[in-house]
Design an enzyme around this catalytic site. Structure first.
Site, PDB file in Angstrom:
ATOM      1  N   SER A 144      -4.921  33.883  30.182  1.00  0.00           N
ATOM      2  CA  SER A 144      -4.865  32.601  29.469  1.00  0.00           C
ATOM      3  C   SER A 144      -3.765  31.728  30.028  1.00  0.00           C
ATOM      4  O   SER A 144      -2.729  32.228  30.470  1.00  0.00           O
ATOM      5  CB  SER A 144      -4.595  32.886  27.979  1.00  0.00           C
ATOM      6  OG  SER A 144      -4.235  31.696  27.301  1.00  0.00           O
ATOM      7  N   TYR A 179       0.922  36.846  21.333  1.00  0.00           N
ATOM      8  CA  TYR A 179      -0.412  36.847  21.980  1.00  0.00           C
ATOM      9  C   TYR A 179      -0.258  36.516  23.468  1.00  0.00           C
ATOM     10  O   TYR A 179      -0.734  37.238  24.330  1.00  0.00           O
ATOM     11  CB  TYR A 179      -1.331  35.828  21.299  1.00  0.00           C
ATOM     12  CG  TYR A 179      -2.454  35.372  22.190  1.00  0.00           C
ATOM     13  CD1 TYR A 179      -2.381  34.155  22.863  1.00  0.00           C
ATOM     14  CD2 TYR A 179      -3.568  36.174  22.400  1.00  0.00           C
ATOM     15  CE1 TYR A 179      -3.398  33.751  23.701  1.00  0.00           C
ATOM     16  CE2 TYR A 179      -4.595  35.771  23.243  1.00  0.00           C
ATOM     17  CZ  TYR A 179      -4.490  34.551  23.897  1.00  0.00           C
ATOM     18  OH  TYR A 179      -5.485  34.157  24.754  1.00  0.00           O
ATOM     19  N   LYS A 198      -0.804  38.789  27.132  1.00  0.00           N
ATOM     20  CA  LYS A 198      -1.560  38.363  28.321  1.00  0.00           C
ATOM     21  C   LYS A 198      -0.686  38.479  29.562  1.00  0.00           C
ATOM     22  O   LYS A 198      -1.120  38.985  30.602  1.00  0.00           O
ATOM     23  CB  LYS A 198      -2.041  36.919  28.165  1.00  0.00           C
ATOM     24  CG  LYS A 198      -3.109  36.710  27.108  1.00  0.00           C
ATOM     25  CD  LYS A 198      -4.380  37.471  27.421  1.00  0.00           C
ATOM     26  CE  LYS A 198      -5.499  37.132  26.461  1.00  0.00           C
ATOM     27  NZ  LYS A 198      -6.724  37.902  26.722  1.00  0.00           N
TER      28      LYS A 198
HETATM   29  C1  WQD Z   1      -5.307  22.190  20.767  1.00  0.00           C
HETATM   30  C2  WQD Z   1      -4.669  20.878  20.319  1.00  0.00           C
HETATM   31  C3  WQD Z   1      -3.038  21.133  18.585  1.00  0.00           C
HETATM   32  C4  WQD Z   1      -5.898  22.446  15.517  1.00  0.00           C
HETATM   33  C5  WQD Z   1      -4.663  28.042  21.991  1.00  0.00           C
HETATM   34  C6  WQD Z   1      -4.060  29.271  22.622  1.00  0.00           C
HETATM   35  C7  WQD Z   1      -4.647  29.483  23.979  1.00  0.00           C
HETATM   36  C8  WQD Z   1      -6.136  29.547  23.869  1.00  0.00           C
HETATM   37  C9  WQD Z   1      -6.672  28.273  23.256  1.00  0.00           C
HETATM   38  C10 WQD Z   1      -6.973  31.788  23.679  1.00  0.00           C
HETATM   39  C11 WQD Z   1      -3.166  20.973  20.100  1.00  0.00           C
HETATM   40  C12 WQD Z   1      -4.236  20.322  18.092  1.00  0.00           C
HETATM   41  C13 WQD Z   1      -5.333  22.040  16.716  1.00  0.00           C
HETATM   42  C14 WQD Z   1      -5.902  21.567  14.400  1.00  0.00           C
HETATM   43  C15 WQD Z   1      -4.777  19.918  15.734  1.00  0.00           C
HETATM   44  N1  WQD Z   1      -6.551  30.665  23.098  1.00  0.00           N
HETATM   45  N2  WQD Z   1      -4.792  20.789  16.808  1.00  0.00           N
HETATM   46  N3  WQD Z   1      -5.342  20.323  14.556  1.00  0.00           N
HETATM   47  O1  WQD Z   1      -2.912  25.730  20.954  1.00  0.00           O
HETATM   48  O2  WQD Z   1      -3.827  24.509  23.024  1.00  0.00           O
HETATM   49  O3  WQD Z   1      -4.292  26.912  22.736  1.00  0.00           O
HETATM   50  O4  WQD Z   1      -6.058  28.153  21.962  1.00  0.00           O
HETATM   51  O5  WQD Z   1      -7.026  31.973  24.858  1.00  0.00           O
HETATM   52  O6  WQD Z   1      -4.159  30.670  24.529  1.00  0.00           O
HETATM   53  O7  WQD Z   1      -2.668  29.050  22.779  1.00  0.00           O
HETATM   54  O8  WQD Z   1      -5.400  25.267  21.242  1.00  0.00           O
HETATM   55  O9  WQD Z   1      -7.147  24.346  19.780  1.00  0.00           O
HETATM   56  O10 WQD Z   1      -5.085  25.399  18.702  1.00  0.00           O
HETATM   57  O11 WQD Z   1      -4.881  23.198  19.846  1.00  0.00           O
HETATM   58  O12 WQD Z   1      -4.262  18.788  15.839  1.00  0.00           O
HETATM   59  O13 WQD Z   1      -6.409  21.877  13.290  1.00  0.00           O
HETATM   60  O14 WQD Z   1      -5.238  20.486  19.064  1.00  0.00           O
HETATM   61  O15 WQD Z   1      -1.822  20.595  18.087  1.00  0.00           O
HETATM   62  O16 WQD Z   1      -2.578  19.752  20.494  1.00  0.00           O
HETATM   63  P1  WQD Z   1      -3.990  25.527  21.963  1.00  0.00           P
HETATM   64  P2  WQD Z   1      -5.671  24.606  19.814  1.00  0.00           P
END
Ligand code: WQD
Length: 340
Positions: A124, A149, A153
Site C-alpha cells: 500500500s 496497518y 505493510k
Molecule cells: C480519502 C480522503 C479523507 C472518508 C486509506 C488507507 C490506505 C488504503 C486506502 C488500504 C481523505 C477523506 C474519507 C470520509 C472524508 N487502504 N474522507 N470523509 O485515508 O487516503 O487511505 O484507504 O490499502 O492504505 O490509508 O483513504 O478513503 O479514508 O480517505 O473526507 O468519510 O477522503 O480525509 O482526504 P486514505 P480514505
C-alpha cells in the site's frame, strides 16, 4: 500449474480472481472469510463462467495451508491475506501485527516446503507515510507509517525482501496500491462495508443510498486546489489487471521489485463528490469537519515504472469508478432496480 490467491475472497482478491480466470489461470482461493463473504465465490463464477476452487482456511495456520499446497501444483502466490482498516489498526495493533505477519510467515514457510518461489504482495502507498514530494516514486523513502496497518505493510515488504535476498531463485513483486475504489461492472462483487466505512467512496455510496444523512468531509483547509484532501483513486479492475501483469513478470525476474499501482492523477474529496453527483444524478449532502488525525494533504503516484516494466497502466476514469461503485451499492443493499 495453479495460482494461489491467499485472501482471494476479499475486495481486491475477488476482483483479481476474475482477471486471473479470464486470463486462463487455474485459480485456488484460500480465505477464512473473516473480512469477506463466501458467496463471492459463486458470483465470481457467474461473472467468468469458470469455477475458482476455494478452500475455507486460515492462511496463518501452517497445517491448514499445508493441506492446500499438498493438493495442487502451485506456481505463484498472490498475498492479499491481511486486515486493512487503518482506524481499527490503531485501536487493535496486536490483532493487526499477529494476523498480517502470521499469514505472511506461514505462507513463506509452506511455499518453501513445496518449492514455490514466486509471490506478489498486496502492499500500500501507506508505506510512504507523509510524502516529502509528489508524485511518489518507488524510490521514495518508506517506513514512516502513521498507523499499525501501514507498519504491517512495511514490515511485510521487508520480510519478503529478506526472503528473496536469501534465495537467488525467489521472485517477489511488491504492489503499492494507492486508493482502490469502484467494483466490477456487473455490480455483483465489490467492497464489503462492515459497519461504518472508514474510506471515502463507500461512505459516499452509503450516503447516496440514504444510509447516512450526510458525508463528513474531514478538513477543507489543506494546501490543495479546493482545500480538501487529494488522493490517487484507482479502479479496482485496473488494479486487478495490474496483478496479472505482475505475475507474468514473476516468470522472467528474480529478486524483489516494487511498483506503484495508481493512475498518476490526484482528485480532491470535493472533486470526487462532484463526479459522483454528475454520474448518478444523486445529491450528496456534506458537512465540513475538522481534519482527521493521521491524514495527509495530498498523495498521488508516479506510474512510469509499472508502465515501462509491466506494460500496465490504468484505463478507467473517475466516472467509471463512481458509476461502478454506485451499482455495487445498489446490488449490495438490494436497490439495484435503479442501477444505471
Ligand atoms: C480519502 C480522503 C479523507 C472518508 C486509506 C488507507 C490506505 C488504503 C486506502 C488500504 C481523505 C477523506 C474519507 C470520509 C472524508 N487502504 N474522507 N470523509 O485515508 O487516503 O487511505 O484507504 O490499502 O492504505 O490509508 O483513504 O478513503 O479514508 O480517505 O473526507 O468519510 O477522503 O480525509 O482526504 P486514505 P480514505
Amino acid at each position: 500449474m495453479a495460482i494461489l490467491l491467499a485472501g482471494g475472497a476479499g475486495f481486491i482478491g475477488s476482483h483479481a480472481a476474475v482477471e486471473f480466470l479470464n486470463a486462463g489461470y487455474d485459480v485456488i482461493i484460500a480465505d477464512n472469510f473473516s473480512n469477506s463473504d463466501s458467496g463471492v465465490i459463486d458470483r465470481i463464477k457467474t461473472i467468468t463462467g469458470i469455477d475458482a476452487i476455494c478452500h475455507a482456511v486460515n492462511v496463518a495456520s501452517y497445517s491448514e495451508l499445508d493441506k492446500v499446497f499438498s493438493q495442487y501444483e502451485i506456481s505463484d502466490v498472490v498475498h492479499f491475506a491481511g486486515y486493512k482498516a487503518v482506524g481499527e489498526s490503531v485501536q487493535k495493533p496486536l490483532l493487526y501485527y499477529r494476523n498480517n505477519l502470521d499469514t505472511t510467515l506461514t505462507l513463506l514457510e509452506v511455499m518453501s516446503k513445496y518449492g514455490v518461489k514466486r509471490i506478489v504482495f498486496s502492499s500500500s502507498a501507506t508505506v510512504y507515510g507523509t510524502p516529502i514530494k509528489i508524485p511518489l516514486t518507488e524510490n521514495d523513502p518508506v517506513g514512516s507509517c502513521t498507523n499499525p496497518y501501514g507498519k504491517t505493510k512495511y514490515f511485510i515488504e521487508q520480510i519478503l525482501t529478506d526472503a528473496a535476498d536469501a534465495d537467488p531463485n525467489m521472485s517477489v513483486v511488491l504492489l503499492r496500491y494507492f486508493n482502490p475504489i469502484g467494483a466490477h461492472e456487473s455490480g455483483i462483487i465489490g467492497e464489503l462495508a462492515n459497519n461504518i466505512p472508514n474510506n471515502l467512496m463507500p461512505y459516499i455510496t452509503q450516503t447516496a443510498a440514504g444510509i447516512h444523512e450526510k458525508l463528513n468531509i474531514y478538513g477543507n483547509d489543506y494546501p490543495t486546489s479546493d482545500g480538501t484532501g487529494v488522493r490517487d483513486y484507482i479502479h479496482v479492475m485496473d488494479l486487478a489487471k495490474g496483478h496479472v501483469a505482475a505475475v507474468k513478470y514473476l516468470d522472467v525476474h528474480t529478486g524483489t521489485e516494487v511498483f506503484n499501482l495508481g493512475t498518476g492523477t490526484g482528485y480532491s474529496v470535493l472533486e470526487i463528490v462532484d463526479a459522483f453527483e454528475k454520474v448518478t444524478g444523486i445529491h450528496i449532502p456534506y458537512k465540513i469537519m475538522p481534519r482527521r488525525p493521521g491524514d495527509i494533504a495530498e498523495c498521488y503516484a508516479c506510474i512510469e515504472k509499472a508502465e515501462r516494466v509491466l506494460g500496465w497502466k490504468s484505463e478507467k476514469s473517475i466516472d467509471d469508478m463512481c458509476r461502478d461503485a454506485w451499482r455495487w451499492q445498489q446490488h449490495y443493499d438490494g436497490t439495484e432496480k435503479h442501477a444505471r
